[in-house]
Design an enzyme around this catalytic site. Sequence first.
Site, PDB file in Angstrom:
ATOM      1  N   TYR A 180       0.826  -1.208   0.000  1.00  0.00           N
ATOM      2  CA  TYR A 180       0.000   0.000   0.000  1.00  0.00           C
ATOM      3  C   TYR A 180       0.860   1.258   0.000  1.00  0.00           C
ATOM      4  CZ  TYR A 180      -4.939  -1.108   0.064  1.00  0.00           C
ATOM      5  OH  TYR A 180      -6.201  -1.455  -0.319  1.00  0.00           O
ATOM      6  N   HIS A 241      -2.027  -2.458   6.124  1.00  0.00           N
ATOM      7  CA  HIS A 241      -2.328  -1.523   5.042  1.00  0.00           C
ATOM      8  C   HIS A 241      -3.024  -0.260   5.535  1.00  0.00           C
ATOM      9  CE1 HIS A 241      -1.026  -4.711   2.585  1.00  0.00           C
ATOM     10  NE2 HIS A 241      -2.182  -5.306   2.356  1.00  0.00           N
ATOM     11  N   TYR A 369     -10.936  14.037  -4.844  1.00  0.00           N
ATOM     12  CA  TYR A 369     -12.017  14.991  -5.069  1.00  0.00           C
ATOM     13  C   TYR A 369     -12.511  15.568  -3.750  1.00  0.00           C
ATOM     14  CZ  TYR A 369     -15.288  11.061  -4.109  1.00  0.00           C
ATOM     15  OH  TYR A 369     -15.967  10.009  -3.550  1.00  0.00           O
ATOM     16  N   SER A 391      -9.486  13.342 -11.375  1.00  0.00           N
ATOM     17  CA  SER A 391      -9.511  11.914 -11.706  1.00  0.00           C
ATOM     18  C   SER A 391      -8.305  11.603 -12.589  1.00  0.00           C
ATOM     19  CB  SER A 391     -10.806  11.547 -12.433  1.00  0.00           C
ATOM     20  OG  SER A 391     -11.886  11.561 -11.533  1.00  0.00           O
TER      21      SER A 391
END
Length: 482
Positions: A180, A241, A369, A391
Site C-alpha cells: 500500500y 495496510h 475529489y 480523476s
Amino acid sequence: MGSGEWSIQKRSDSFRNEELDSFPETGCLSVIVLGASGDLAKKKTFPALFNLYRQGFLPPDEVHIFGYARTKITDDELRNRLHGYLINEKSASPQQSEDLSKFLQLIKYVSGSYDTEEGFQRLDKEISQHEISKNTTDLGGWTRIVVEKPFGKDLQSAENLSAQIGELFDEPQIYRIDHYLGKELVQNMLVLRFANRFFLPLWNRDNIDNVQIVFREDFGTEGRGGYFDEYGIIRDIIQNHLLQVLCLVAMEKPVSLKPEHIRDEKVKVLQSVLPIKDEEVVLGQYEGYRDDPTVPDQSNTPTFATMVLRIHNERWEGVPFIMKAGKALNSRKAEIRVQFKDVPGDIFKCKRQGRNEFVIRLQPSEAIYMKLTVKQPGLEMSTIQSELDLSYRQRYQGVTIPEAYERLILDTIRGDQQHFVRRDELKAAWEIFTPLLHRIDNGEMKPIPYKPGSRGPAEADELLSNAGYVQTHGYIWIPPTL
C-alpha cells in the site's frame, strides 16, 4: 525464511552510494525470489521486475534473477509459467515479445526446501558462479532483504521474527514491504498535506469531524480460506495496510524527506493511539464463509471489521479514525474519506445535503475529489452538492501509473527505506491491535453474520453514526469519462 521473503544483492567494482544506490558503471545485481513458483511471485514480483527491466532500471548485462521454491521444475518450466503473467500474447508488440524473451533468460531456478541447508547451498553456488563471472575483483557491495507480510500474528511473534532476522541482517538491510505504501495515491498523501497551503490550517480537530479509511472487496476468500482463517481481516488488512495510511494522514510534518525523519513521525502517531474499546468494534463474517472445506466449521475469524481508533495528541484529540475492511461486500474500493464539521450559522439551510468531504480514492479509478456545496444552476437560490475532481485517468491520459511493487523494488535497489516499515514502527502497530486480536482469538468477541453482496452488518453503520459520521443523501460520485 518463508516464501514471502526475497533479497537483492549487489557486487560492485566501483564507488557506490549506500543510501541512494542505483547502478555503478560496472558490477552486478542478483535478485533472489523465494517462493518463486507461488501466486505472489507470478502476479506481482516477476511482472514488476519485467516492467523495471523494460524501462531500463535492470540492465541485462548486470542483472540476474534467481528463483527458489519447493516445486521441482526446470528453468524453462518456470519461464513458461511466468510467460502469460508478463505480457498479453494477443496484443503484445514484436518489441515486447523480444524484451520478454531476453528477460526470461535472466531467470535461473533452484528447487529446495526451506528447512534444510542443502537447497540454499545450491542456490548460493549458483549466485556465486554468476557473480564471479561478472566481477574480476570484489571491492564491496550490499545485501538487502525484502520481507513480505504477515510480520507475525501478534506482538510477541512479530518481535520473535524481528529478533531472528536481526541476528542475520542489520536494520538498514531489512525492507519490510507493505505494498500500500507503493500506491500512487498513498505516496501523494505527503505532497497533498505539506505542499499545499490551504490544507495546513484545516487539517486538525478544529475543522475535521472524522476520518474514514476503507477497504472493500466484492469477493470472498476464493480458495484462500484456509490461509485467511489463520489471520482474519484485521491482521490481513487493517493492522498493516490501513494503519500505514492512517499514519500518513495523521503524522506531523517531518524535518525532511529522509526516510528516517518520515518514519520517526509515523511512529509518534502509532504511539499516540489509545487502546481500542470493544464497544467501538463491529466484527462480521459473511454467510457461506465456513462452507469452504479448508475453513473450520466453528471458525470465529472475522471477514469484516469496523473499528474506531483515537489518537491522543494536540492535533487529533476527539477525532475518530474509522477503519473499515471487509470481504464479499457490495463494492470494491479503497479510499480515505475526511469529513469536515458542519458550517456554523448555516444561512442556506443546506446541512441536510451533507458535509464537505475530502476523498482520496486509492483504487479502482484513482482520484482526489472534494465534495462541496454550490448553487444549483437556475433562477432559484437553491443549493446542491457537487465536487472538485482530479480523476487520474482523465487528467493524466497516456500516463502509466506504476504498480506498487515496481516502485518498492526500485526503492530497495536504490536503498531508500522511506516506504518500508521500521522495526519500532512494526512493534507499535502490533501493540495497538494485539489485545483486541487475543480477545477475538479467545472467543470473547463474535463476528455478526452478513449476506454476501451487502454493506456488511447493520451494526457497523450504527457505529459510524455514533462516531459522528454523517452520510450524504442524494449525491454519488461518478468517475468522469474521457
